[in-house]
Design an enzyme around this catalytic site. Structure first.
Site: not given
Ligand code: PEP
Length: 256
Positions: A10, A12, A99, A101, A171, A177, A217
């Site tokens: 991904n 991003k 996701h 985010e 996730e 991250g 991560s």
């Protein structure tokens, strides 16, 4: 039934068109030289890269290309949105949906995400559907309920036939991250829980056929232990997918 082993990157909101093409060609060459296994590789880029990467991939190898989002609408007056049909027309085959985010920063609800999943399936895109709990939900112990709700409202409305087409990604938000990774045991516990929920909603055969990826991560140093777990079928890789060497080393975890 053997489940597919999958490593998905991904990217991003990173890389200009030129940088994306250049990173992809680097990855593609390394895959050609180094990867012998059967694992499926997917690169999920910004919309601007999709057509170029798909063309490149078609002529060079078989890395699948995916988007990171799509509109829940079919077409029309939705300025700035990108439809499933448009994504499909670039040659991309996958789309990340839900996701964390998108959920947290853009306020995407489970209900909206279920419509995005429908659009993807309608147009032959494979959803990589993400679920995950926040740090607070992990600490309060409510995370199994949260994950159950995300599954129920996001994807459990699908028929068994359509559900069998999707890829799931666990996730944990606190691991994305942040450099914090779920331990292999923590991740396995959740993956087994997800598979059990699929058994309850559908049946064992469907549950056994669905690939569930871990994300958060993941790096070449921890991917081996994570992917060795029974219910972890690969990874969704953020930061490390922007470094060709790291991404390849994660893909090759399946070849050792
Ligand atoms: C992700 O964004 O899907 C992700 C897993 O990110 P990272 O690997 O950087 O934690």
């Amino acid at each position: 039934m053997m489940r597919k082993k999958i490593v998905a990157g991904n990217w991003k909101m990173n890389l200009s068109l030129q940088e994306g093409v250049s990173l992809f060609s680097e990855i593609a060459n390394m895959v050609k030289d180094e990867v012998r296994g059967e694992q499926e590789i997917i690169v999920c880029s910004s919309f601007i890269h999709l057509a170029s990467l798909s063309n490149y991939s078609k002529s060079q190898n078989n890395i699948h290309i995916g988007a990171q989002n799509l509109s829940h609408e079919e077409n029309g007056a939705f300025t700035g949105e990108i439809s499933a049909l448009q994504i499909r027309s670039t040659g991309a085959s996958h789309a990340i949906i839900g996701h964390s985010e998108r959920r947290a920063i853009f306020g995407e609800s489970n209900e909206l995400l279920s419509q995005k999943v429908n659009k993807a399936i309608e147009h032959g895109l494979t959803p990589i559907f993400c679920i995950g709990e926040t740090q607070e939900e992990r600490e309060s112990g409510s995370f199994f309920e949260v994950l159950k709700e995300q599954l129920k409202k996001g994807v459990f409305h699908l028929s068994a036939q359509d559900f069998s087409k999707i890829i799931l990604a666990y996730e944990p938000v606190w691991a994305i991250g942040t450099g914090l990774t779920a331990s292999p045991d923590q991740a396995q516990e959740v993956h087994a829980f997800i598979r059990e929920e699929i058994v309850n909603q559908y049946n064992q055969e469907v549950a056994d056929s669905i690939s569930i990826l871990y994300g958060g991560s993941c790096n070449p140093g921890n991917a081996g232990e994570l992917f060795a777990k029974d219910d972890i079928d690969g990874g969704l890789i953020g930061g490390a997918s922007l470094k060709s060497r790291d991404f390849l080393d994660i893909i090759n975890v399946f070849n050792v």
